[in-house]
Design a protein around this motif. Structure first.
Motif, PDB file in Angstrom:
ATOM      1  N   GLU A 145      -8.285   2.546  -2.496  1.00 33.31           N
ATOM      2  CA  GLU A 145      -8.768   2.150  -1.210  1.00 33.31           C
ATOM      3  C   GLU A 145     -10.173   2.673  -0.981  1.00 33.31           C
ATOM      4  N   PRO A 171      -2.763   2.022  -4.252  1.00 38.65           N
ATOM      5  CA  PRO A 171      -4.196   2.251  -4.087  1.00 38.65           C
ATOM      6  C   PRO A 171      -4.587   3.608  -4.669  1.00 38.65           C
ATOM      7  N   HIS A 223      -6.262  -2.135   5.774  1.00 38.88           N
ATOM      8  CA  HIS A 223      -4.993  -1.410   5.715  1.00 38.88           C
ATOM      9  C   HIS A 223      -4.816  -0.537   6.957  1.00 38.88           C
ATOM     10  N   HIS A 241       0.836  -1.200   0.000  1.00 36.22           N
ATOM     11  CA  HIS A 241       0.000   0.000   0.000  1.00 36.22           C
ATOM     12  C   HIS A 241       0.873   1.253   0.000  1.00 36.22           C
ATOM     13  N   ASP A 247       2.129   2.997   3.210  1.00 35.84           N
ATOM     14  CA  ASP A 247       1.182   4.103   3.015  1.00 35.84           C
ATOM     15  C   ASP A 247       1.929   5.381   2.604  1.00 35.84           C
ATOM     16  N   HIS A 281       1.217   5.294  -2.080  1.00 36.67           N
ATOM     17  CA  HIS A 281       0.686   6.251  -3.057  1.00 36.67           C
ATOM     18  C   HIS A 281       1.850   6.934  -3.774  1.00 36.67           C
TER      19      HIS A 281
HETATM   20 ZN   LIG Z   1      -3.577   4.864   1.670  1.00 40.40          ZN
END
Ligand SMILES: [Zn+2]
Length: 262
Positions: free
Chosen positions: A99, A42, A160, A12, A209, A14
């Protein structure tokens, strides 16, 4: 920079985010150098699709895109937005739906809409046989309830940035879902490290993340996939297992969710 002889998956991140506009290729090189061979991307909203798809096109073996509407991006126009995402879904392959989920921490104005949007995306996951990547904040029980309602054996996915209690871990396990553990596990007082010992190893996948939630000692700064090794190091220490074991199991777990794509 940390190196690793093991293979890791950041489930996960970005990486299309503008925070990486100045050094995206170097950042991805650092990830490779650290043993992170796969990075799952995601989606957030309609605007983030193009940059994400471009990045996945540039690194087809390493950066895998998903499609979904983040609960914090659900507004009055969510039906139209989801219609457009459905069109995007038919134009290329995505490895997951997300997500999506429910976030009642920032704003509860669109709670009802968030649930409706979540359920429609769960429908995509079922019909396309894709995992659903769940964002849940101040809504853990409600999110579990929605997934339970729709679980007919066809759903799989990840909660997540998980931070819940033992009971929620058990329910998520019964639902056949995994939990994503990231930088928060390195934060003192967050409680995630203490909870780790209650999570069956077969449920754990790793995530950063990025660019958010950087692990200690980078807390508060920009996060990136190479920092996954700091998360892994902390988990291995808490669970008292070798890094090689953690790499093997979490990679297997991630492949069980996303499918093995080499
Ligand atoms: Zn995220």
């Amino acid at each position: 920079m940390e190196t690793s002889q093991f293979k890791w998956i950041d489930t996960h991140c970005h990486l299309y985010s503008k925070e990486f506009d100045g050094d995206r290729d170097e950042m991805i090189k650092r990830a490779f150098f650290s043993g992170i061979g796969k990075m799952m991307l995601p989606n957030i909203d309609l605007d983030s699709i193009q940059g994400m798809v471009d990045l996945a096109g540039k690194y087809p073996e390493h950066c895998m895109p998903m499609i979904g509407l983040h609960p914090c991006s659900v507004k009055e126009d969510f039906k139209l937005v989801l219609d457009k995402m459905e069109e995007a879904l038919s134009s290329r392959a995505y490895i997951g739906v997300g997500e999506t989920g429910i976030d009642l921490f920032w704003d509860t104005t669109f709670k009802k809409e968030q649930i409706l949007a979540f359920e429609r995306q769960i429908g995509w996951a079922k019909s396309l046989d894709l995992p659903v990547i769940i964002h849940s904040r101040d809504s853990q029980d409600l999110t579990i309830e929605v997934i339970s309602k729709h679980q007919d054996g066809r759903l799989k996915g990840i909660f997540h940035c998980f931070s819940g209690n033992k009971e929620q871990i058990n329910k998520i396990n019964e639902l056949g879902f995994k939990v994503g553990i990231g930088g928060v596990v390195t934060f003192k007082k967050a409680g995630v490290a203490e909870m780790l010992t209650h999570i069956p190893l077969k449920m754990i996948v790793l995530e950063t993340d990025s660019p958010y939630l950087a692990p200690v000692p980078h807390r508060g700064k920009r996060n990136e996939p190479s920092f996954l090794l700091l998360v892994a190091g902390k988990i291995a220490e808490v669970l008292d297992i070798p890094l090689s074991e953690l790499a093997r199991i979490t990679t297997e777990n991630a492949e069980a969710v996303y499918g093995k794509k080499d």
